[in-house]
Design a protein around this motif. Structure first.
Motif, PDB file in Angstrom:
ATOM      1  N   ASP A   1       5.075  -3.991 -21.729  1.00 18.58           N
ATOM      2  CA  ASP A   1       3.678  -3.566 -21.889  1.00 18.58           C
ATOM      3  C   ASP A   1       2.865  -3.887 -20.641  1.00 18.58           C
ATOM      4  OD1 ASP A   1       4.191  -2.746 -24.477  1.00 18.58           O
ATOM      5  OD2 ASP A   1       3.350  -4.550 -25.402  1.00 18.58           O
ATOM      6  N   LEU A   2       3.118  -5.052 -20.072  1.00 18.97           N
ATOM      7  CA  LEU A   2       2.394  -5.460 -18.882  1.00 18.97           C
ATOM      8  C   LEU A   2       2.703  -4.516 -17.721  1.00 18.97           C
ATOM      9  CD1 LEU A   2       0.447  -7.549 -17.662  1.00 18.97           C
ATOM     10  CD2 LEU A   2       2.460  -8.814 -16.904  1.00 18.97           C
ATOM     11  N   GLY A   3       3.968  -4.146 -17.573  1.00 18.47           N
ATOM     12  CA  GLY A   3       4.355  -3.241 -16.496  1.00 18.47           C
ATOM     13  C   GLY A   3       3.683  -1.888 -16.613  1.00 18.47           C
ATOM     14  N   THR A   4       3.715  -1.321 -17.804  1.00 18.11           N
ATOM     15  CA  THR A   4       3.079  -0.020 -18.038  1.00 18.11           C
ATOM     16  C   THR A   4       1.574  -0.112 -17.818  1.00 18.11           C
ATOM     17  OG1 THR A   4       4.790   0.567 -19.633  1.00 18.11           O
ATOM     18  CG2 THR A   4       2.729   1.800 -19.756  1.00 18.11           C
ATOM     19  N   GLY A   5       0.974  -1.133 -18.373  1.00 17.23           N
ATOM     20  CA  GLY A   5      -0.476  -1.317 -18.231  1.00 17.23           C
ATOM     21  C   GLY A   5      -0.893  -1.577 -16.799  1.00 17.23           C
ATOM     22  N   ALA A   6      -0.100  -2.366 -16.076  1.00 15.67           N
ATOM     23  CA  ALA A   6      -0.415  -2.672 -14.674  1.00 15.67           C
ATOM     24  C   ALA A   6      -0.355  -1.411 -13.828  1.00 15.67           C
ATOM     25  CB  ALA A   6       0.553  -3.724 -14.131  1.00 15.67           C
ATOM     26  N   ARG A   7       0.646  -0.560 -14.074  1.00 16.33           N
ATOM     27  CA  ARG A   7       0.741   0.703 -13.326  1.00 16.33           C
ATOM     28  C   ARG A   7      -0.465   1.591 -13.604  1.00 16.33           C
ATOM     29  NH1 ARG A   7       5.941  -0.217 -14.494  1.00 16.33           N
ATOM     30  NH2 ARG A   7       5.978   1.081 -16.373  1.00 16.33           N
ATOM     31  N   HIS A   8      -0.848   1.685 -14.861  1.00 20.49           N
ATOM     32  CA  HIS A   8      -2.002   2.518 -15.212  1.00 20.49           C
ATOM     33  C   HIS A   8      -3.285   1.967 -14.571  1.00 20.49           C
ATOM     34  CE1 HIS A   8      -4.460   5.306 -17.403  1.00 20.49           C
ATOM     35  NE2 HIS A   8      -5.105   4.327 -17.998  1.00 20.49           N
ATOM     36  N   LEU A   9      -3.462   0.669 -14.624  1.00 12.25           N
ATOM     37  CA  LEU A   9      -4.630   0.045 -14.002  1.00 12.25           C
ATOM     38  C   LEU A   9      -4.649   0.317 -12.502  1.00 12.25           C
ATOM     39  CD1 LEU A   9      -7.154  -1.761 -14.166  1.00 12.25           C
ATOM     40  CD2 LEU A   9      -5.621  -3.739 -13.898  1.00 12.25           C
ATOM     41  N   ALA A  10      -3.523   0.133 -11.840  1.00 16.34           N
ATOM     42  CA  ALA A  10      -3.444   0.371 -10.397  1.00 16.34           C
ATOM     43  C   ALA A  10      -3.766   1.828 -10.057  1.00 16.34           C
ATOM     44  CB  ALA A  10      -2.058  -0.001  -9.876  1.00 16.34           C
ATOM     45  N   GLU A  11      -3.299   2.747 -10.898  1.00 12.87           N
ATOM     46  CA  GLU A  11      -3.592   4.172 -10.675  1.00 12.87           C
ATOM     47  C   GLU A  11      -5.089   4.446 -10.759  1.00 12.87           C
ATOM     48  OE1 GLU A  11      -1.185   6.116 -13.624  1.00 12.87           O
ATOM     49  OE2 GLU A  11       0.668   5.706 -12.518  1.00 12.87           O
ATOM     50  N   THR A  12      -5.772   3.814 -11.718  1.00 14.08           N
ATOM     51  CA  THR A  12      -7.218   4.037 -11.848  1.00 14.08           C
ATOM     52  C   THR A  12      -7.958   3.466 -10.642  1.00 14.08           C
ATOM     53  OG1 THR A  12      -7.698   2.026 -13.137  1.00 14.08           O
ATOM     54  CG2 THR A  12      -7.115   4.018 -14.380  1.00 14.08           C
ATOM     55  N   CYS A  13      -7.513   2.314 -10.173  1.00 16.55           N
ATOM     56  CA  CYS A  13      -8.144   1.703  -8.994  1.00 16.55           C
ATOM     57  C   CYS A  13      -7.933   2.580  -7.766  1.00 16.55           C
ATOM     58  CB  CYS A  13      -7.591   0.301  -8.748  1.00 16.55           C
ATOM     59  SG  CYS A  13      -7.995  -0.892 -10.046  1.00 16.55           S
ATOM     60  N   SER A  14      -6.698   3.012  -7.558  1.00 16.92           N
ATOM     61  CA  SER A  14      -6.372   3.836  -6.387  1.00 16.92           C
ATOM     62  C   SER A  14      -7.133   5.154  -6.401  1.00 16.92           C
ATOM     63  CB  SER A  14      -4.882   4.125  -6.329  1.00 16.92           C
ATOM     64  OG  SER A  14      -4.166   2.941  -6.069  1.00 16.92           O
ATOM     65  N   ALA A  15      -7.203   5.791  -7.564  1.00 18.23           N
ATOM     66  CA  ALA A  15      -7.899   7.073  -7.664  1.00 18.23           C
ATOM     67  C   ALA A  15      -9.365   6.933  -7.265  1.00 18.23           C
ATOM     68  CB  ALA A  15      -7.781   7.635  -9.075  1.00 18.23           C
ATOM     69  N   CYS A  16      -9.999   5.872  -7.719  1.00 19.49           N
ATOM     70  CA  CYS A  16     -11.406   5.640  -7.387  1.00 19.49           C
ATOM     71  C   CYS A  16     -11.565   5.341  -5.891  1.00 19.49           C
ATOM     72  CB  CYS A  16     -11.959   4.507  -8.241  1.00 19.49           C
ATOM     73  SG  CYS A  16     -13.759   4.336  -8.117  1.00 19.49           S
ATOM     74  N   HIS A  17     -10.731   4.464  -5.370  1.00 18.71           N
ATOM     75  CA  HIS A  17     -10.832   4.104  -3.954  1.00 18.71           C
ATOM     76  C   HIS A  17     -10.509   5.285  -3.050  1.00 18.71           C
ATOM     77  CE1 HIS A  17     -11.734  -0.230  -3.828  1.00 18.71           C
ATOM     78  NE2 HIS A  17     -11.377  -0.141  -5.083  1.00 18.71           N
ATOM     79  N   ASP A  18      -9.536   6.105  -3.438  1.00 13.26           N
ATOM     80  CA  ASP A  18      -9.207   7.281  -2.636  1.00 13.26           C
ATOM     81  C   ASP A  18     -10.403   8.217  -2.497  1.00 13.26           C
ATOM     82  OD1 ASP A  18      -6.631   6.338  -2.335  1.00 13.26           O
ATOM     83  OD2 ASP A  18      -5.749   7.727  -3.797  1.00 13.26           O
ATOM     84  N   ARG A  19     -11.159   8.333  -3.555  1.00 12.19           N
ATOM     85  CA  ARG A  19     -12.282   9.282  -3.536  1.00 12.19           C
ATOM     86  C   ARG A  19     -13.596   8.667  -3.042  1.00 12.19           C
ATOM     87  NH1 ARG A  19     -14.639  13.213  -8.153  1.00 12.19           N
ATOM     88  NH2 ARG A  19     -16.244  14.105  -6.829  1.00 12.19           N
ATOM     89  N   PHE A  20     -13.819   7.395  -3.347  1.00  8.23           N
ATOM     90  CA  PHE A  20     -15.147   6.838  -3.126  1.00  8.23           C
ATOM     91  C   PHE A  20     -15.240   5.718  -2.095  1.00  8.23           C
ATOM     92  CE2 PHE A  20     -15.254   8.548  -7.508  1.00  8.23           C
ATOM     93  CZ  PHE A  20     -16.253   9.491  -7.330  1.00  8.23           C
TER      94      PHE A  20
END
Length: 143
Positions: free
Chosen positions: A122-141
């Protein structure tokens, strides 16, 4: 173990001080400090999920709780457009406020799921999803 933690904290604080050196606008400094805190908690979760840090579900959940709490502050700190030559915030934050707010909400949602993580998978799946949300925001903003 305690010595390593103290050294990590000292190095992290030193890096934060140097990264923020020369920032004159207090609003920009507050945003940078908050982002640094969010990044530290995300990194802890990611390192545990990858096995690079000792697995501690209580610590992972606590980091996720801090991300949720601090995540709710992000839009407040960015609401007023303020500038500083050291800022990495792109103007798109203010020209597309809805997209920025939604990106932040996705990060908070991903962290909320991690607050009740039950195991390594669960931690692995959740960590990947969290990292994706962070990266998506930083890539754009962020530069």
């Amino acid at each position: 173990m305690r010595t390593a933690l103290v050294l990590t904290l000292i190095l992290g604080l030193s890096a934060s001080v140097f990264a923020h050196e020369g920032v004159k606008d207090p609003q920009v400094r507050a945003r940078m400090d908050l982002m640094k805190t969010l990044a530290g908690d995300e990194k802890l979760i990611r390192r545990m999920a990858r096995g690079e840090e000792t697995m501690d579900l209580v610590a992972a959940r606590a980091a996720a709780v801090r991300i949720v709490q601090n995540g709710h502050r992000v839009t407040d700190l960015f609401e007023n457009r303020s500038s500083d030559p050291k800022s990495e915030a792109k103007p798109d934050i203010w020209t597309d406020w809805a997209a920025f707010s939604n990106a932040n909400a996705r990060m908070v949602e991903a962290a909320t799921i991690l607050t009740s993580v039950q195991g390594t998978a669960d931690l692995g799946t959740g960590a990947r999803h969290l990292a994706e949300t962070c990266s998506a925001c930083h890539d754009r903003f962020s530069d």
